[in-house]
Enzyme design. Structure first.
Site, PDB file in Angstrom:
ATOM      1  N   ARG A 182      82.228  -1.173  97.778  1.00 55.57           N
ATOM      2  CA  ARG A 182      81.853  -0.428  98.977  1.00 55.57           C
ATOM      3  C   ARG A 182      80.768  -1.225  99.684  1.00 55.57           C
ATOM      4  NH1 ARG A 182      80.036   4.956 100.505  1.00 55.57           N
ATOM      5  NH2 ARG A 182      80.105   3.739 102.432  1.00 55.57           N
ATOM      6  N   TYR A 205      81.537   2.975 106.876  1.00 60.57           N
ATOM      7  CA  TYR A 205      80.475   2.184 107.485  1.00 60.57           C
ATOM      8  C   TYR A 205      81.078   1.177 108.466  1.00 60.57           C
ATOM      9  CZ  TYR A 205      76.740   3.641 104.230  1.00 60.57           C
ATOM     10  OH  TYR A 205      75.792   4.340 103.536  1.00 60.57           O
ATOM     11  N   ARG A 216      70.397   3.596 111.681  1.00 60.81           N
ATOM     12  CA  ARG A 216      70.829   4.958 111.337  1.00 60.81           C
ATOM     13  C   ARG A 216      69.595   5.831 111.154  1.00 60.81           C
ATOM     14  NH1 ARG A 216      74.225   6.170 105.716  1.00 60.81           N
ATOM     15  NH2 ARG A 216      73.772   8.416 105.515  1.00 60.81           N
ATOM     16  N   ASP A 249      76.392   5.310  94.075  1.00 59.38           N
ATOM     17  CA  ASP A 249      75.904   4.146  94.811  1.00 59.38           C
ATOM     18  C   ASP A 249      75.130   3.163  93.947  1.00 59.38           C
ATOM     19  OD1 ASP A 249      76.967   5.033  97.193  1.00 59.38           O
ATOM     20  OD2 ASP A 249      75.145   6.083  97.802  1.00 59.38           O
ATOM     21  N   ARG A 300      84.012  10.967 108.520  1.00 59.96           N
ATOM     22  CA  ARG A 300      84.229   9.531 108.641  1.00 59.96           C
ATOM     23  C   ARG A 300      85.727   9.257 108.750  1.00 59.96           C
ATOM     24  NH1 ARG A 300      79.745   7.435 104.125  1.00 59.96           N
ATOM     25  NH2 ARG A 300      77.940   8.355 105.195  1.00 59.96           N
TER      26      ARG A 300
END
EC number: 3.2.1.18
Length: 469
Positions: free
Chosen positions: A118, A406, A292, A151, A371
């Site tokens: 990712r 993203y 962001r 993550d 998203r």
């Protein structure tokens, strides 16, 4: 002519020939010695001083062979010195974006050993573009891929491949990282790699394949960086890093790095309230970032970095068509250029935009809530006029029925101008697709064009029912 005269004449001619041959041999010897020593010197166009060739980085090494009277002389031509990038050319004038690259990683994972990743991004050295991503320490068809939605684990590493080459088993693992940024200063790659405990992470600065510097967490709350390329101007690279709350006040700092060494750190200043995951591009003589705001605004923060005096300013993109997700619908969304709009600010997604005179080019998800889908367009007055909403040149990159993720910017220097390109992360797997236990992505890449272009949609394209669980 009597015999004595003949002898004298022949002797004179022979002596003359011998003298000429002797002088030629001396000339050949002098030429050979001169060329032998000159191969280690070259003229520097900058200051007309003689510079040694050996300690410089070279792009090519050319040997020229010269033939003189059956004597072979090898002459090394001094190559052009490799210089720091300065990005001083103007920005290319574009009409929109054209397809450039797609790696199809998820589709290929159905029958091959492809990394689970990712947070992808793209960055280029002066000659070639590369794709990066944060790997999960496993391939997709592997039980270790279960629960890779998380993550930050110690097994995550920064992967690097030539653009268009999926992350196969032979992919280079550049560093240990669950957050990263990379850029090339014209001479070598800089990688910023963050890993470690959430409350005490470490950022390592790797330049030209060597660890040069590091910095520890300053707020003990998930030190993190851009997840896209940093920017180097005249040997000074800038990277935006944040440590602190993801939904409240955090401590953002801009680091200035030269050949891997931190030379200065500036705190964020200006009106931006929360800054994460910046997408940065060179705007000579400085650097500009679109970021962001994960706290107060669905309009995107702007960070302007002065590379010469280390000063920082920040604001927000003026366009009333805002770029973050989630966001209000376009009729009710707002931005006044200076402050967060306090519209669905909590949570968000990495994105990009760039100025074009008074206008702004931007990309965003088509869905205002999820998203899903991806579109680009230009907003007239979107860089200078508060709440401007006049949209032109809209393109669909991913249709609204398919997932995105993203996105970020990268810059490519051409012969006469600097082109802006962007990538879109195409996330698959958990949380939305619960048939499988993994979370990974592929990417699609577009670049600015001054030509015409058509329409289409470029989703990930994998059939989830054909994928390993």
């Amino acid at each position: 002519m009597n015999p004595n005269q003949k002898i004298i004449t022949i002797g004179s001619v022979s002596l003359t020939i011998a003298t000429v041959c002797f002088l030629m041999q001396i000339a050949i010897l002098v030429t050979t010695v001169t060329l032998h020593f000159r191969q280690y010197e070259c003229d520097s166009p900058a200051n007309n001083q003689v510079m040694p060739c050996e300690p410089t980085i070279i792009e090519r090494n050319i040997t020229e062979i010269v033939y003189l009277n059956n004597t072979t002389i090898e002459k090394e031509i001094c190559p052009k010195l490799v210089e720091y990038r300065n990005w001083s050319k103007p920005q290319c004038k574009i009409t929109g974006f054209a397809p450039f690259s797609k790696d199809n990683s998820i589709r290929l994972s159905a029958g091959g050993d492809i990394w689970v990743t990712r947070e992808p991004y793209v960055s280029c050295d002066p000659g070639k573009c590369y794709q990066f991503a944060l790997g999960q320490g496993t391939t997709l068809d592997n039980k270790h891929s279960n629960d890779t939605i998380h993550d930050r684990i110690p097994h995550r590493t920064l992967l690097m491949n030539e653009l268009g080459v999926p992350f196969h088993l032979g992919t280079r693992q550049v560093c240990i990282a669950w957050s990263s940024s990379s850029c090339h200063d014209g001479k070598a790659w800089l990688h910023v790699c963050v890993t470690g405990d959430d409350k005490n992470a470490t950022a390592s600065f790797i330049y030209d394949g060597r660890l040069v510097d590091s910095i520890g967490s300053w707020s003990q709350n998930i030190l993190r960086t851009q997840e896209s390329e940093c920017v180097c101007i005249n040997g000074t690279c800038t990277v935006v890093m944040t440590d602190g709350s993801a939904s409240g006040r955090a401590d953002t700092r801009i680091l200035f790095i030269e050949e891997g060494k931190i030379v200065h750190i500036s705190p964020l200043s200006g009106s931006a309230q929360h800054v994460e995951e910046c997408s940065c591009y060179p705007r000579y003589p400085g650097v500009r970032c679109i970021c962001r705001d994960n706290w107060k605004g669905s309009n995107r923060p702007v960070v302007d970095i002065n590379v010469e005096d280390y000063s920082i300013d920040s604001s927000y993109v003026c366009s009333g068509l805002v770029g973050d997700t989630p966001r209000n619908n376009d009729r009710s969304s707002n931005s006044n250029c200076r402050n967060p709009n306090n519209e669905r600010g909590n949570h968000g997604v990495k994105g990009w935009a760039f100025d074009d005179g008074n206008d702004v080019w931007m990309g965003r998800t088509i869905s205002k809530d999820l998203r899903s889908g991806y579109e680009t367009f230009k907003v007239i007055g979107g860089w200078s006029t508060p709440n401007s909403k006049s949209q032109i040149n809209r393109q669909v990159i991913v249709d609204s029925d398919n997932r995105s993720g993203y996105s970020g910017i990268f810059s490519v220097e051409g012969k006469s101008c600097i082109n802006r390109c962007f990538y879109v992360e195409l996330i698959r797997g958990r949380e939305q697709e619960t048939r499988v236990w993994w979370t990974s992505n592929s990417i699609v890449v577009f670049c600015g064009t001054s030509g015409t272009y058509g329409t289409g949609s470029w989703p990930d394209g994998a059939d989830i029912n054909l994928m390993p669980i």
